[in-house]
Enzyme design. Structure first.
Site, PDB file in Angstrom:
ATOM      1  N   LYS A 150       8.895 -15.869   9.767  1.00  0.00           N
ATOM      2  CA  LYS A 150       9.316 -14.765   9.039  1.00  0.00           C
ATOM      3  C   LYS A 150      10.702 -14.162   9.265  1.00  0.00           C
ATOM      4  O   LYS A 150      10.498 -13.700  10.399  1.00  0.00           O
ATOM      5  CB  LYS A 150       8.210 -13.656   8.804  1.00  0.00           C
ATOM      6  CG  LYS A 150       9.001 -12.576   7.951  1.00  0.00           C
ATOM      7  CD  LYS A 150       7.477 -11.528   7.698  1.00  0.00           C
ATOM      8  CE  LYS A 150       8.036 -10.324   6.916  1.00  0.00           C
ATOM      9  NZ  LYS A 150       6.916  -9.352   6.721  1.00  0.00           N
TER      10      LYS A 150
ATOM     11  N   LYS B 204       9.549 -17.492   5.013  1.00  0.00           N
ATOM     12  CA  LYS B 204       9.787 -16.494   4.358  1.00  0.00           C
ATOM     13  C   LYS B 204      11.084 -15.790   4.819  1.00  0.00           C
ATOM     14  O   LYS B 204      11.285 -15.417   6.034  1.00  0.00           O
ATOM     15  CB  LYS B 204       8.686 -15.581   4.443  1.00  0.00           C
ATOM     16  CG  LYS B 204       8.929 -14.039   3.575  1.00  0.00           C
ATOM     17  CD  LYS B 204       7.836 -13.210   3.729  1.00  0.00           C
ATOM     18  CE  LYS B 204       8.196 -11.618   3.426  1.00  0.00           C
ATOM     19  NZ  LYS B 204       7.326 -10.912   3.524  1.00  0.00           N
TER      20      LYS B 204
HETATM   21  C1  PBG Z   1       5.110  -6.405   5.285  1.00  0.00           C
HETATM   22  C2  PBG Z   1       5.660  -7.505   4.184  1.00  0.00           C
HETATM   23  C3  PBG Z   1       7.000  -7.452   4.012  1.00  0.00           C
HETATM   24  C4  PBG Z   1       6.890  -8.289   2.802  1.00  0.00           C
HETATM   25  C5  PBG Z   1       5.675  -8.882   2.703  1.00  0.00           C
HETATM   26  N1  PBG Z   1       4.871  -8.373   3.732  1.00  0.00           N
HETATM   27  C6  PBG Z   1       8.112  -6.426   4.096  1.00  0.00           C
HETATM   28  C7  PBG Z   1       9.071  -6.747   5.366  1.00  0.00           C
HETATM   29  O1  PBG Z   1       8.456  -7.279   6.301  1.00  0.00           O
HETATM   30  O2  PBG Z   1       9.516  -5.486   5.517  1.00  0.00           O
HETATM   31  C8  PBG Z   1       8.453  -8.744   1.864  1.00  0.00           C
HETATM   32  C9  PBG Z   1       7.963  -9.466   0.531  1.00  0.00           C
HETATM   33  C10 PBG Z   1       8.937  -9.354  -0.232  1.00  0.00           C
HETATM   34  O3  PBG Z   1      10.103  -8.777   0.074  1.00  0.00           O
HETATM   35  O4  PBG Z   1       8.760  -9.783  -1.377  1.00  0.00           O
HETATM   36  N2  PBG Z   1       5.519  -6.828   6.678  1.00  0.00           N
END
Ligand code: PBG
Length: 322
Positions: free
Chosen positions: A194, A247
């Site tokens: 991520k 992601k």
């Molecule tokens: C929480 C999380 C996030 C997303 C999914 N889980 C945001 C982040 O890390 O700031 C992003 C999902 C999206 O942008 O569609 N940690």
């Protein structure tokens, strides 16, 4: 070589193109992300993500019923808490919105695959994904809270938990906690690679989870790295991840391909909020054809190697594929 070879022969009719098509999308590939809060009769549109809503449990059950009729078989739940505090206590509260939603969805649709996002950022007053001390996000003390959250989701009946915090060792900590409580059948879908991405912008409005100070670069990955993605995926698999995820998706299609070629495991990709909202905004302005662009984007993510696609386009895409 030309003129013997003429690739256009196989592009001549729709039937021939269909015959030689290498990548096929199916509604079963999609996971539909949804936002749930306490209350009744609530369906408030998220302005930065048109077509997405904050639901209360009752309206969420209706929404998922309609999605299921369109072919959606899996959902991912994010919760909006009633109260935020420094350690995100409501994340592991058995009576919080996500836990209630899991129980209601599994009761209404036993076959539905219910996945829960495990993270603290929606629940903490500072908006970070872990425990904060003197401006630093602490790793090891966060693991206990994540494990307690995953356990609470498992008790509610979640089929899979999806840790998205990017703390080191969280998959192992969650697996141990689940197994210790007899939830050996609950799977872990790990947000393994991520990235610290600007494409999460609209989501932070949707989940009210923007960090109140600093940024997430000390825990989420540097967008410049792909070797590191392989190390992260390897660690999560060793710790017990059942499915790994990359992601965001579109700016990281190379990483998706790399992970797919390096590990023979189920691979998910998250077509995140910024990717969704950019497409929707351009379509709204009449600059691109929304339906064609959605299918092209989702096809490209699958072609890159994703077996599973988390996408806010899930319902519309499922309808287009009928
Ligand atoms: C929480 C999380 C996030 C997303 C999914 N889980 C945001 C982040 O890390 O700031 C992003 C999902 C999206 O942008 O569609 N940690």
């Amino acid at each position: 070589m030309f003129p013997v070879s003429r690739p256009r022969r196989l592009r001549r009719t729709a039937a021939i193109r269909e015959m030689v098509r290498e990548t096929r999308l199916d509604a079963g590939d999609f996971v539909y992300p949804l936002f749930v809060r306490q209350g009744r009769g609530i369906k408030n549109e998220i302005s930065a993500m048109p077509g997405n809503y904050h639901f209360s449990v009752d309206t969420l059950v209706e929404e998922v019923g309609q999605a299921a009729e369109e072919g959606i078989r899996s959902v991912l739940l994010f919760g909006l808490p009633e109260r935020k505090d420094a350690v995100g206590s409501e994340a592991s509260d058995d009576d919080a919105a996500v836990q209630s939603a899991v129980r209601a969805l599994k009761k209404a649709y036993p076959e539905l695959i219910v996945i829960t996002d495990v993270c603290l950022c929606e629940y903490t007053s500072h908006g970070h994904c872990g425990v904060v001390d003197e401006g630093r996000v602490l790793n090891d003390p966060t693991l206990e809270l994540l494990a307690a959250t995953a356990l609470s989701h498992a008790r509610a009946g979640a089929d899979m938990v999806a840790p998205s915090d990017m703390m080191d060792g969280r998959v192992g900590a969650i697996r141990e906690a689940l197994d210790g409580a007899g939830h050996t059948e609950v799977a872990i879908l790990s947000y393994a690679a991520k990235y610290a991405s600007a494409f999460y912008g609209p989501f932070r409005e949707a989940a009210d989870s923007a960090p109140k100070f600093g940024d997430r670069f000390s825990y989420q990955m540097d967008p410049a790295n792909s070797d590191e993605a392989l190390r992260e995926v390897g660690m999560d698999l060793d710790e017990g991840a059942d499915i790994v995820m990359v992601k965001p998706a579109l700016a990281y299609l190379d990483v998706i391909r790399l992970v797919k070629e390096s590990y023979s495991v189920p691979l998910a990709a998250y077509n995140v909020s910024g990717e969704y909202s950019m497409l929707m905004a351009a379509a709204e302005k009449g600059w691109i054809d929304r339906e064609r662009t959605i299918l092209e984007v989702l096809t490209s993510i699958k072609r890159a190697g994703a077996d599973i696609i988390l996408t806010y386009h899930a319902r519309e895409a499922a309808r287009l594929l009928r």
